[in-house]
Design a protein around this motif. Structure first.
Motif, PDB file in Angstrom:
ATOM      1  N   ARG A   1       0.830  -1.204   0.000  1.00 45.29           N
ATOM      2  CA  ARG A   1       0.000   0.000   0.000  1.00 45.29           C
ATOM      3  C   ARG A   1       0.869   1.260   0.000  1.00 45.29           C
ATOM      4  O   ARG A   1       0.548   2.247  -0.673  1.00 45.29           O
ATOM      5  CB  ARG A   1      -0.947  -0.037   1.192  1.00 45.29           C
ATOM      6  N   THR A   2       1.956   1.220   0.754  1.00 43.98           N
ATOM      7  CA  THR A   2       2.877   2.359   0.764  1.00 43.98           C
ATOM      8  C   THR A   2       3.693   2.385  -0.528  1.00 43.98           C
ATOM      9  O   THR A   2       3.950   3.464  -1.081  1.00 43.98           O
ATOM     10  CB  THR A   2       3.775   2.307   2.004  1.00 43.98           C
TER      11      THR A   2
ATOM     12  N   THR B   1      11.713  -2.562   0.417  1.00 44.29           N
ATOM     13  CA  THR B   1      10.562  -2.857   1.261  1.00 44.29           C
ATOM     14  C   THR B   1      10.317  -4.368   1.304  1.00 44.29           C
ATOM     15  O   THR B   1       9.999  -4.923   2.363  1.00 44.29           O
ATOM     16  CB  THR B   1       9.325  -2.086   0.769  1.00 44.29           C
TER      17      THR B   1
ATOM     18  N   THR C   1       3.376   2.652   7.697  1.00 41.06           N
ATOM     19  CA  THR C   1       1.944   2.954   7.630  1.00 41.06           C
ATOM     20  C   THR C   1       1.664   4.456   7.697  1.00 41.06           C
ATOM     21  O   THR C   1       0.983   5.020   6.842  1.00 41.06           O
ATOM     22  CB  THR C   1       1.202   2.225   8.769  1.00 41.06           C
TER      23      THR C   1
ATOM     24  N   GLY D   1       3.240   6.411   4.873  1.00 48.03           N
ATOM     25  CA  GLY D   1       2.468   6.160   3.652  1.00 48.03           C
ATOM     26  C   GLY D   1       1.323   7.150   3.544  1.00 48.03           C
ATOM     27  O   GLY D   1       1.068   7.739   2.479  1.00 48.03           O
TER      28      GLY D   1
ATOM     29  N   TYR E   1      -4.837   6.393  -0.518  1.00 48.77           N
ATOM     30  CA  TYR E   1      -4.102   5.513   0.396  1.00 48.77           C
ATOM     31  C   TYR E   1      -5.097   4.812   1.302  1.00 48.77           C
ATOM     32  O   TYR E   1      -5.921   5.465   1.948  1.00 48.77           O
ATOM     33  CB  TYR E   1      -3.110   6.321   1.242  1.00 48.77           C
TER      34      TYR E   1
END
Length: 194
Positions: free
Chosen positions: A15-16, A83, A119, A122, A133
């Protein structure tokens, strides 16, 4: 953390990464909710977090004072690769055992800090650049306890700002994310004032 750190990182990371991939070069000088960081600075910080927390998983010392520029050619691909390495580094359950020699805190807290940065930053990058996001709900749920635990020290060190009231009705982020953001001193409706 009640869920394996690597599982939470695996849920949060894509997601990031999607946000980072969506940032255009002409957005690098935009402001972010982290007052001292423009988008470029926050990306470099997040790169450093992702790389250093790989070493912290292995209980190695890390260097925070160096501030390398990670935004050379192919930086979006490199961020995704680093990541992935972060998730892999925390996949061995033994990484959560003992105390971090470099940070002086339990390894389980260190793993949670990696998840927190991934998190929350992001979200910081997304709102700074107008990108969508949607953080991993399971990561957000786990992070509330960690933020409560780290809060007093993080505020003394200037890592978190003073907690803010959670706005109502629910802001643009989910209520659970909004609550987490306010615990770190962020305004969930940024850049508007609370």
């Amino acid at each position: 953390m009640s869920t394996q750190t690597s599982d939470l990182l695996a849920a949060a990371a894509p997601r990031t990464v999607d946000v980072v991939r969506g940032i255009s070069d002409d957005q690098l000088d935009l402001p972010t909710p982290c007052q001292e960081y423009a988008v470029r600075d926050l990306l470099n910080h997040l790169f450093q977090v992702v790389v250093n927390f790989q070493d912290l998983a292995e209980k190695r010392q890390v260097e925070w004072a160096e501030k390398p520029d990670h935004l050379g050619d192919g930086w979006r691909d490199r961020f995704e690769a680093e990541t992935s390495r972060l998730v892999a580094a925390w996949s061995d359950p033994s990484t959560l055992e003992g105390v971090s020699p470099g940070m002086g805190m339990p390894q389980s807290v260190i793993g949670g800090m990696a998840l927190l940065d991934l998190t929350v930053h992001g979200w910081d990058l997304a709102v700074a650049t107008g990108l969508p996001y949607h953080p991993a709900p399971e990561a957000v749920a786990e992070l509330h306890g960690l933020v409560e635990q780290l809060g007093p020290t993080a505020r003394k060190m200037g890592v978190f700002a003073t907690p803010l009231p959670t706005p109502a009705p629910p802001p643009t982020p989910t209520p659970d994310l909004a609550h987490l953001l306010t615990k770190t001193g962020r305004t969930p409706t940024w850049p508007q004032t609370p």
